[in-house]
Design an enzyme around this catalytic site. Structure first.
Site, PDB file in Angstrom:
ATOM      1  N   TYR A 131       0.905  -1.243   0.145  1.00  0.00           N
ATOM      2  CA  TYR A 131       0.009  -0.022  -0.135  1.00  0.00           C
ATOM      3  C   TYR A 131       0.740   1.242  -0.078  1.00  0.00           C
ATOM      4  O   TYR A 131       1.544   1.426   0.987  1.00  0.00           O
ATOM      5  CB  TYR A 131      -1.044  -0.008   1.222  1.00  0.00           C
ATOM      6  N   LYS A 159      -1.098  -1.240  -4.191  1.00  0.00           N
ATOM      7  CA  LYS A 159      -2.352  -0.174  -4.083  1.00  0.00           C
ATOM      8  C   LYS A 159      -1.567   0.999  -4.228  1.00  0.00           C
ATOM      9  O   LYS A 159      -1.001   1.679  -3.238  1.00  0.00           O
ATOM     10  CB  LYS A 159      -3.402  -0.277  -2.900  1.00  0.00           C
TER      11      LYS A 159
END
Length: 291
Positions: A131, A159
């Site tokens: 992330y 992400k």
């Protein structure tokens, strides 16, 4: 490969406590939609305000409610490696993978970032989604670090919350073929798809999961006319979901769907009446059923 729309789910509260009854109704709504999966206990789920006991309780409830209908990812939102490992150990048998944020506030070096994620990867058999959100955490996973991490067998996706959409093309060409690039920004997700992203970890998908999936399906099927119509219809809602601190706006929208209270934990607070009126209007225009 991880792909499609993944809802970054919120945590319902009632009188200061986690509201499992509302959580069950809410996750059932998402599991019956066309999305790929959910992230539970992520940053949109107010993870930083949850105790370890509450987070484990939520993951166990999500596993029971979803029942394998869609993928379940646990958000690992912590700056200390040992805390991340503790949470992973307590939940890895009942999730499909983990969304792990880059350590925040401390601004680690790239080598420290690499060692943090490698330690996490080595500690679990489950999939790891990196992330990368430099605007939130104060530092970024750079290209060389991502490339090294992608060689880990279970590091399967990132992400990416970036304003530089070129990374979805330029970085993708240098990692393993089945490594997935996921957009973390609803408002630029359509553009990210055109640059090589294969999915979105989304706030808007909480309230409009089928519309979000329809947009992605239209893109994948090269139905660009349909894609453009749905993309443009969703754009106002994307903006409203971040017009005030998240997850306040999406919790209000979910309350309008009859799925939970709009209650948040301090320092967050309910959104303004002005924003509520704008969200009401946007939901009506999208024919999202409200109570």
């Amino acid at each position: 490969m991880i792909s499609g729309y993944i809802a970054a789910v919120v945590t319902p509260f009632s009188d200061g406590k986690v509201d499992i009854e509302s959580f069950e109704k809410y996750l059932s709504f998402l599991a019956d939609s066309k999305i790929f999966g959910v992230v539970v206990c992520g940053s949109t789920g107010e993870s930083l305000s949850l105790s370890m006991q509450e987070k484990v309780e939520l993951i166990k409830a999500a596993h029971r409610i979803i029942g394998g209908k869609i993928k379940l990812f646990a958000g690992v939102i912590d700056a200390a490696t040992h805390n991340c490992l503790d949470f992973i150990k307590k939940t890895e048998e009942i999730v499909d993978g983990f969304l792990c944020i880059c350590p925040f506030y401390i601004k680690p070096s790239q080598n420290q970032i690499y060692e943090h994620f490698k330690t996490i990867s080595d500690a679990t058999k489950r999939d790891i989604i990196l992330y990368n959100n430099p605007g939130r955490v104060g530092t970024s996973i750079d290209f060389s670090t991502l490339k090294k991490l992608s060689s880990q067998k279970n590091v399967v996706a990132v992400k990416e919350c970036t304003s530089d959409l070129s990374v979805f093309s330029t970085w993708r060409a240098a990692v393993k073929e089945d490594f997935a690039f996921l957009s973390g920004n609803d408002d630029t997700a359509a553009a990210a798809l055109s640059m090589g992203a294969v999915g979105v970890i989304s706030v808007t998908a909480n309230i409009a999961p089928e519309l979000c999936s329809t947009m992605l399906s239209a893109f994948q099927q090269n139905n660009l006319e349909r894609f453009a119509v749905v993309r443009d219809a969703l754009e106002p809602l994307h903006k409203l979901m971040f017009a005030e601190p998240s997850p306040g706006p999406v919790k209000y929208a979910l309350s309008k769907l009859g799925l939970m209270k709009e209650e948040l934990r301090m320092p967050l607070s309910p959104i303004s009446s002005t924003l509520k009126a704008k969200i009401d209007k946007a939901m009506r225009e999208l024919s999202l059923e409200t109570v």
